[in-house]
Design a protein around this motif. Structure first.
Motif, short mmCIF file in Angstrom:
data_model
loop_
_atom_site.label_atom_id
_atom_site.label_comp_id
_atom_site.label_asym_id
_atom_site.label_seq_id
_atom_site.Cartn_x
_atom_site.Cartn_y
_atom_site.Cartn_z
N GLU A 163 45.67 30.75 33.10
CA GLU A 163 44.24 30.47 32.95
C GLU A 163 43.61 30.12 34.30
O GLU A 163 42.53 30.60 34.63
CB GLU A 163 44.03 29.32 31.97
CG GLU A 163 42.57 29.01 31.70
CD GLU A 163 42.40 27.86 30.73
OE1 GLU A 163 41.24 27.52 30.47
OE2 GLU A 163 43.40 27.29 30.25
N ALA A 164 44.31 29.33 35.09
CA ALA A 164 43.80 28.97 36.42
C ALA A 164 43.68 30.21 37.30
O ALA A 164 42.70 30.36 38.04
CB ALA A 164 44.73 27.94 37.07
N LYS A 165 44.64 31.11 37.22
CA LYS A 165 44.59 32.34 38.00
C LYS A 165 43.40 33.20 37.57
O LYS A 165 42.72 33.80 38.40
CB LYS A 165 45.88 33.15 37.84
CG LYS A 165 47.05 32.58 38.59
CD LYS A 165 48.28 33.44 38.36
CE LYS A 165 49.52 32.84 38.97
NZ LYS A 165 50.71 33.65 38.72
N GLN A 166 43.15 33.27 36.27
CA GLN A 166 42.04 34.09 35.77
C GLN A 166 40.70 33.51 36.22
O GLN A 166 39.79 34.26 36.59
CB GLN A 166 42.10 34.18 34.25
CG GLN A 166 43.19 35.10 33.76
CD GLN A 166 43.24 35.19 32.24
OE1 GLN A 166 42.56 34.44 31.55
NE2 GLN A 166 44.05 36.09 31.74
N GLY B 91 40.27 34.31 39.87
CA GLY B 91 39.94 35.74 40.01
C GLY B 91 38.51 36.03 39.61
O GLY B 91 37.81 36.80 40.28
N SER B 92 38.05 35.41 38.55
CA SER B 92 36.67 35.63 38.10
C SER B 92 35.67 35.11 39.12
O SER B 92 34.65 35.75 39.38
CB SER B 92 36.44 34.93 36.76
OG SER B 92 37.24 35.51 35.77
N ILE B 93 35.96 33.96 39.69
CA ILE B 93 35.07 33.41 40.72
C ILE B 93 35.03 34.33 41.93
O ILE B 93 33.97 34.59 42.49
CB ILE B 93 35.53 31.99 41.12
CG1 ILE B 93 35.28 31.03 39.97
CG2 ILE B 93 34.81 31.51 42.37
CD1 ILE B 93 35.89 29.66 40.15
N ARG B 94 36.19 34.85 42.31
CA ARG B 94 36.26 35.75 43.45
C ARG B 94 35.44 37.01 43.20
O ARG B 94 34.70 37.48 44.06
CB ARG B 94 37.73 36.09 43.72
CG ARG B 94 38.02 36.41 45.15
CD ARG B 94 39.51 36.57 45.38
NE ARG B 94 40.17 35.28 45.42
CZ ARG B 94 41.40 35.05 45.00
NH1 ARG B 94 42.12 36.02 44.50
NH2 ARG B 94 41.92 33.85 45.08
N THR C 284 31.67 36.18 43.25
CA THR C 284 31.21 35.97 44.63
C THR C 284 31.04 37.31 45.34
O THR C 284 30.05 37.52 46.04
CB THR C 284 32.20 35.07 45.39
OG1 THR C 284 32.35 33.84 44.68
CG2 THR C 284 31.72 34.79 46.79
N SER C 285 31.97 38.21 45.14
CA SER C 285 31.88 39.53 45.76
C SER C 285 30.67 40.29 45.23
O SER C 285 29.96 40.94 45.99
CB SER C 285 33.14 40.35 45.48
OG SER C 285 34.27 39.71 46.03
N ALA C 286 30.43 40.20 43.93
CA ALA C 286 29.28 40.90 43.33
C ALA C 286 27.98 40.35 43.88
O ALA C 286 27.06 41.12 44.20
CB ALA C 286 29.32 40.75 41.81
N VAL C 287 27.87 39.04 44.02
CA VAL C 287 26.65 38.44 44.58
C VAL C 287 26.47 38.89 46.03
O VAL C 287 25.35 39.22 46.44
CB VAL C 287 26.71 36.90 44.47
CG1 VAL C 287 25.60 36.25 45.28
CG2 VAL C 287 26.63 36.47 43.02
N ALA C 288 27.54 38.93 46.79
CA ALA C 288 27.46 39.36 48.19
C ALA C 288 26.97 40.80 48.28
O ALA C 288 26.11 41.12 49.12
CB ALA C 288 28.82 39.21 48.86
#
Length: 54
Positions: free
Chosen positions: A20-23, A26-29, A32-36
């Motif tokens: 769950e922590a990995k997911q 990954g979702s945050i990453r 963040t990439s989509a916003v960038a």
């Protein structure tokens, strides 16, 4: 037999928490990439529009 079963259940809980922590990470990453990407594309479009109006 019960001790072994309880140990397996605890191990599975720990694995599930780690996954769950990995997911979440990954979702945050990805977010963040989509916003960038949106900011960069928006900046390019804004610049092109501004230059077209000049």
């Amino acid at each position: 037999m019960t001790d072994s079963s309880e140990a397996n259940k605890e191990r599975n809980r720990e694995i599930a928490q780690n996954e769950e922590a990995k997911q979440v990470t990954g979702s945050i990453r990805v977010s963040t990439s989509a916003v960038a990407v949106v900011v960069i594309v928006g900046g390019i479009l804004f610049t092109l529009g501004w230059l077209a109006l000049k």
